[in-house]
Enzyme design. Structure first.
Site, short mmCIF file in Angstrom:
data_model
loop_
_atom_site.label_atom_id
_atom_site.label_comp_id
_atom_site.label_asym_id
_atom_site.label_seq_id
_atom_site.Cartn_x
_atom_site.Cartn_y
_atom_site.Cartn_z
CD GLU A 91 10.36 -7.56 5.26
OE1 GLU A 91 10.22 -6.53 5.94
OE2 GLU A 91 10.30 -8.71 5.75
CG ASN A 121 8.43 -2.02 -0.09
OD1 ASN A 121 7.89 -2.05 1.01
ND2 ASN A 121 9.09 -0.96 -0.53
NE ARG A 150 10.09 5.75 8.44
CZ ARG A 150 9.13 5.52 7.57
NH1 ARG A 150 9.25 4.55 6.67
NH2 ARG A 150 8.03 6.25 7.57
CB ALA A 200 1.41 -0.15 6.11
CG HIS A 233 5.14 -2.85 10.30
ND1 HIS A 233 6.50 -3.11 10.39
CD2 HIS A 233 5.01 -1.85 9.41
CE1 HIS A 233 7.15 -2.27 9.59
NE2 HIS A 233 6.27 -1.51 8.99
N PRO A 293 0.79 -1.22 0.00
CG PRO A 293 -0.15 -1.12 2.13
CD PRO A 293 0.57 -2.04 1.20
CG ASN A 294 -0.30 4.36 1.24
OD1 ASN A 294 -1.28 4.85 0.67
ND2 ASN A 294 -0.35 3.90 2.47
CB SER A 309 12.85 4.33 4.93
OG SER A 309 11.83 3.51 5.47
CE1 TYR A 355 8.75 5.12 2.95
CE2 TYR A 355 7.33 7.05 2.97
CZ TYR A 355 7.72 5.85 3.52
OH TYR A 355 7.08 5.36 4.63
CG HIS A 393 11.17 -2.35 4.18
ND1 HIS A 393 9.80 -2.21 4.12
CD2 HIS A 393 11.40 -3.56 4.73
CE1 HIS A 393 9.24 -3.28 4.63
NE2 HIS A 393 10.19 -4.13 5.00
NE ARG A 409 2.62 7.77 2.64
CZ ARG A 409 3.27 6.75 3.19
NH1 ARG A 409 4.02 5.96 2.45
NH2 ARG A 409 3.16 6.51 4.48
#
Length: 143
Positions: A99, A75, A108, A78, A81, A11-12, A103, A24, A101, A19
């Protein structure tokens, strides 16, 4: 055995480049797709690339990869988690999974420090921006 890497994005990630660019970056998901396809082709892999904001669509694609793919780069964003469903689908796929990411999730918010996905992955690559995807392709080349 297929020579296809499924690259799945949660998502996103369709908003990359717009964003939170301070986190990012300004690279778009389309730019990442082009880079992944080029790098994968250098190693003889085809790529199935998709993004969805819907958990079930990602599960469906993982199940498709199970019979048509050589490996998965994911990736989960959200869903990293929160998604037992993605964890279970990746485990059932019985494929090498990396996997990724953009960032460094460990630097974070606390809730980002735990991955439900990582336990069923060969490895996790995080914090290298778009290079995280390139490094994942390289890791799978050595499977």
């Amino acid at each position: 055995m297929s020579d296809t890497i499924f690259v799945l994005n949660g998502p996103n990630l369709n908003l990359l480049g717009q964003r939170r660019p301070e986190v990012y970056g300004y690279t778009t998901l389309h730019d990442i797709e082009r880079m992944v396809r080029e790098r994968a082709a250098d190693h003889g892999f085809d790529v199935e690339f998709m993004q969805s904001n819907h958990e079930g669509a990602l599960v469906d694609e993982i199940q498709r990869a199970r019979t048509r793919g050589a490996a998965i780069i994911i990736n989960p964003a959200a869903y990293t988690h929160t998604s037992v469903a993605l964890h279970d689908a990746l485990e059932a796929a019985e494929l090498p999974v990396v996997e990724v990411h953009l960032s460094n999730v460990q630097a974070r918010e606390d809730f980002r420090h735990r991955s439900l996905i990582g336990a069923v992955c060969r490895g996790i690559i995080a914090g290298f921006g778009t290079d995280s995807y390139r490094l994942a392709v390289e890791a799978l080349r050595k499977k």
